[in-house]
Design an enzyme around this catalytic site. Structure first.
Site, mmCIF file in Angstrom:
data_model
loop_
_atom_site.group_PDB
_atom_site.id
_atom_site.type_symbol
_atom_site.label_atom_id
_atom_site.label_comp_id
_atom_site.label_asym_id
_atom_site.label_seq_id
_atom_site.Cartn_x
_atom_site.Cartn_y
_atom_site.Cartn_z
ATOM 1 N N LYS A 1 62.663 49.843 15.790
ATOM 2 C CA LYS A 1 61.602 49.068 16.434
ATOM 3 C C LYS A 1 62.154 48.280 17.621
ATOM 4 C CE LYS A 1 59.342 44.633 15.359
ATOM 5 N NZ LYS A 1 60.321 43.756 16.027
ATOM 6 N N ARG B 1 55.924 39.343 20.675
ATOM 7 C CA ARG B 1 56.856 38.745 21.630
ATOM 8 C C ARG B 1 57.539 39.784 22.516
ATOM 9 N NH1 ARG B 1 59.957 34.078 22.750
ATOM 10 N NH2 ARG B 1 62.060 34.615 23.410
ATOM 11 N N CYS C 1 56.490 36.699 15.729
ATOM 12 C CA CYS C 1 56.638 36.017 14.449
ATOM 13 C C CYS C 1 56.765 34.506 14.629
ATOM 14 C CB CYS C 1 57.901 36.510 13.777
ATOM 15 S SG CYS C 1 57.692 38.089 12.996
ATOM 16 N N ASP D 1 67.551 39.114 11.132
ATOM 17 C CA ASP D 1 66.418 39.909 10.648
ATOM 18 C C ASP D 1 66.625 40.441 9.229
ATOM 19 O OD1 ASP D 1 65.025 39.458 12.945
ATOM 20 O OD2 ASP D 1 65.150 41.501 13.732
ATOM 21 N N VAL E 1 70.500 31.425 14.016
ATOM 22 C CA VAL E 1 69.854 32.001 15.206
ATOM 23 C C VAL E 1 68.497 31.334 15.471
ATOM 24 C CG1 VAL E 1 69.017 34.122 16.292
ATOM 25 C CG2 VAL E 1 71.069 34.194 14.850
ATOM 26 N N ARG F 1 53.718 45.484 11.247
ATOM 27 C CA ARG F 1 54.235 45.420 12.624
ATOM 28 C C ARG F 1 55.565 46.154 12.749
ATOM 29 N NH1 ARG F 1 55.679 39.948 14.204
ATOM 30 N NH2 ARG F 1 56.682 41.247 15.739
HETATM 31 C C1 UD1 Z 1 65.331 40.028 19.172
HETATM 32 C C2 UD1 Z 1 64.659 40.850 18.102
HETATM 33 C C3 UD1 Z 1 64.468 40.016 16.845
HETATM 34 C C4 UD1 Z 1 65.788 39.415 16.401
HETATM 35 C C5 UD1 Z 1 66.463 38.681 17.554
HETATM 36 C C6 UD1 Z 1 67.857 38.152 17.219
HETATM 37 C C7 UD1 Z 1 63.184 42.353 19.325
HETATM 38 C C8 UD1 Z 1 61.778 42.777 19.589
HETATM 39 N N1 UD1 Z 1 63.338 41.271 18.549
HETATM 40 O O1 UD1 Z 1 64.452 38.953 19.480
HETATM 41 O O2 UD1 Z 1 63.948 40.870 15.845
HETATM 42 O O3 UD1 Z 1 65.524 38.486 15.377
HETATM 43 O O4 UD1 Z 1 66.582 39.545 18.695
HETATM 44 O O5 UD1 Z 1 68.686 39.210 16.836
HETATM 45 O O6 UD1 Z 1 64.147 42.951 19.788
HETATM 46 N N2 UD1 Z 1 66.464 31.791 23.038
HETATM 47 C C9 UD1 Z 1 66.366 30.736 23.922
HETATM 48 N N3 UD1 Z 1 65.939 30.984 25.197
HETATM 49 C C10 UD1 Z 1 65.622 32.247 25.620
HETATM 50 C C11 UD1 Z 1 65.706 33.309 24.702
HETATM 51 C C12 UD1 Z 1 66.139 33.061 23.415
HETATM 52 O O7 UD1 Z 1 66.643 29.603 23.572
HETATM 53 O O8 UD1 Z 1 65.250 32.415 26.797
HETATM 54 C C13 UD1 Z 1 66.882 31.531 21.640
HETATM 55 C C14 UD1 Z 1 65.766 31.812 20.672
HETATM 56 O O9 UD1 Z 1 64.917 30.726 20.546
HETATM 57 C C15 UD1 Z 1 66.514 32.102 19.397
HETATM 58 C C16 UD1 Z 1 67.775 32.800 19.904
HETATM 59 O O10 UD1 Z 1 67.899 32.440 21.280
HETATM 60 O O11 UD1 Z 1 66.857 30.920 18.747
HETATM 61 C C17 UD1 Z 1 67.772 34.306 19.754
HETATM 62 O O12 UD1 Z 1 66.749 34.858 20.506
HETATM 63 P P1 UD1 Z 1 66.828 36.311 21.176
HETATM 64 O O13 UD1 Z 1 68.197 36.900 20.961
HETATM 65 O O14 UD1 Z 1 66.304 36.207 22.556
HETATM 66 O O15 UD1 Z 1 65.807 37.099 20.285
HETATM 67 P P2 UD1 Z 1 64.639 38.034 20.749
HETATM 68 O O16 UD1 Z 1 65.099 38.906 21.877
HETATM 69 O O17 UD1 Z 1 63.394 37.245 20.896
#
Ligand code: UD1
Length: 417
Positions: free
Chosen positions: A22, A91, A115, A303, A325, A395
């Site tokens: 996914k 997201r 989520c 995850d 995380v 999802r």
């Molecule tokens: C992706 C995955 C999700 C997984 C996550 C961490 C997809 C669709 N989703 O989510 O399933 O749980 O990686 O392995 O691929 N953060 C910030 N600022 C930002 C971006 C992120 O502070 O601009 C923080 C987030 O709040 C969170 C952490 O960084 O605490 C990790 O987020 P991120 O690695 O970006 O996760 P996603 O890409 O949203």
């Protein structure tokens, strides 16, 4: 609306083939916006998030059809902006921002949903795109990004965000000059996007390490591609097998993507055998408690944290789970409490006192992976459990009821209207 009725206490047994990831395919779909022509993507999981992304792509003028586990995309002109309703339901739709900006010189999207697992800001995405030359503002709950031209830059991420790495990487493929992304996320899904983009004609290297280099090219074509196996779906079934004391063979897996999980399970006493493309889980005599802390790849995946915490209820003694995380990913624990689970949460730390029986009851899934954890708890518990809010699970897991049934579980999906 649908719910899942489970009769617990049965061991899972048999073989399951894991689907495509996914968290990779959603980004490959976003990356296709950068190209031209006909794409054929195989091993695509038939899950609601992919259907949502099909809707997002169609709203941008891309022809998109999901047939079984095959996705056909035809990209010619790209125009418009994704409807708020779709972006807010997932997201990952924020991943179209970088590609739209690079392709059209502007992008406008609603603030994304997904989520409810804590604060999920976009600052790292936006800072990176700004470094490439974009002007970005937030206007009435929408992000508006503009750039006449994107220019390669040296970008250091303050945290190795998966989504930000991907968004910046995709935008940089069509930028002028060279972009270097430092402290990049190293998740296997990022390597998958690199492979996909390079087949479209991009020049990306370094994915899988923390320094990614992108040499901009003037345009991109199309690609036929098979998505990598879903390590989170695989990990969920590995945990479900161990939680029921079952014997399960998983096909279409890349075992080293699962290493952080398999290492811990082995230490807890779960016999596991690994071969190329295959993982086999055997019944454990008894489980020992464990301590884990989630972290970016190659750390323990956030995850799989809810599913793992649930499994640790089976280990006699005290297990400790730290979530590093996300800041609010223990919502499912309240539901486990209704089954008799003894877990105390303080901030980002859960202390699990395992070894007591769980009893089946009515539960409500509040997010995707938390929902998967409740299903595992239902399989472990005595008696019947009813899990509501199954749409969260739909999802990200293809036909979870059917797959569990095929492994011998008593799991019945009820459509509730
Ligand atoms: C992706 C995955 C999700 C997984 C996550 C961490 C997809 C669709 N989703 O989510 O399933 O749980 O990686 O392995 O691929 N953060 C910030 N600022 C930002 C971006 C992120 O502070 O601009 C923080 C987030 O709040 C969170 C952490 O960084 O605490 C990790 O987020 P991120 O690695 O970006 O996760 P996603 O890409 O949203």
């Amino acid at each position: 609306m649908a719910k899942l009725l489970i009769e617990g206490g049965r061991r899972l047994n048999g073989t399951i083939r894991i689907g495509g990831a996914k968290n990779s395919v959603l980004k490959l779909m976003a990356a296709a916006i950068l190209g031209h022509g006909a794409f054929h993507i195989t091993d695509v999981p038939a899950i609601d998030d992919v259907r949502t992304m099909v809707g997002v792509l169609r709203s941008l003028g891309v022809q998109a059809f999901l047939q079984g586990n095959e996705l056909h995309l035809s990209v010619n002109g790209v125009h418009g902006r994704p409807p708020e309703r779709l972006v807010q339901s997932m997201r990952a739709s924020v991943q179209v921002m970088g590609p739209l900006l690079a392709r059209l010189g502007s992008a406008e999207i609603a603030l994304p949903g997904g989520c409810a697992i804590g604060t999920r800001p976009l600052d790292i995405h936006l800072d990176g795109l700004r470094r490439l030359g974009a002007r970005i503002e937030e206007v009435e709950g929408r992000i508006v990004a503009k750039a006449e031209v994107l220019k390669g830059a040296d970008i250091v991420l303050r945290y190795p965000s998966v989504g930000a790495t991907e968004n910046i990487l995709m935008a940089a493929t069509l930028a002028q000059g060279t972009t270097v992304i430092r402290n990049a996320a190293r998740e296997p899904e990022i390597l998958d996007i690199q492979e996909f983009l390079n087949r479209m004609g991009a020049k990306v290297q370094g994915a899988g390490t923390s320094v990614i280099t992108v040499h901009g090219v003037p345009d991109l074509g199309c690609a036929d591609y098979r998505v990598i196996p879903d390590r989170i779906e695989a990990g969920t079934y590995v945990i479900a097998a161990a939680a029921t004391g079952g014997q399960v063979q998983l096909l279409n897996v890349i075992p080293h993507h699962l290493e952080p999980l398999l290492r811990i399970l082995t230490a807890m006493g779960v016999p596991i055998e690994v071969e190329e493309g295959i993982v086999r889980v055997y019944p454990a005599e008894e489980l020992s408690p464990a301590q884990i802390q989630t972290a970016p790849y190659p750390g323990f995946p956030t995850d799989l944290q809810p599913q793992f915490t649930t499994l640790s209820l089976k280990a006699r003694g005290q297990s400790i789970v730290r979530e590093s995380v996300y800041d609010n990913r223990f919502g499912y624990i309240r539901e486990l409490g209704k089954m008799g689970a003894d877990i105390t949460v303080s901030q980002n730390r859960a202390v699990v006192n395992g070894g007591r029986p769980l009893w089946g009851t009515s539960l409500v899934a509040g997010d995707l992976r938390g929902g998967a954890a409740l299903i595992i708890a239902g399989l472990m518990a005595e008696g019947y459990s009813e899990i509501d809010g199954l749409y969260h699970v739909d999802r990200g897991y293809e036909d979870i009821a059917g797959r569990l049934q095929a492994l011998g579980a008593r799991a019945l999906r009820l459509e509730t209207g």
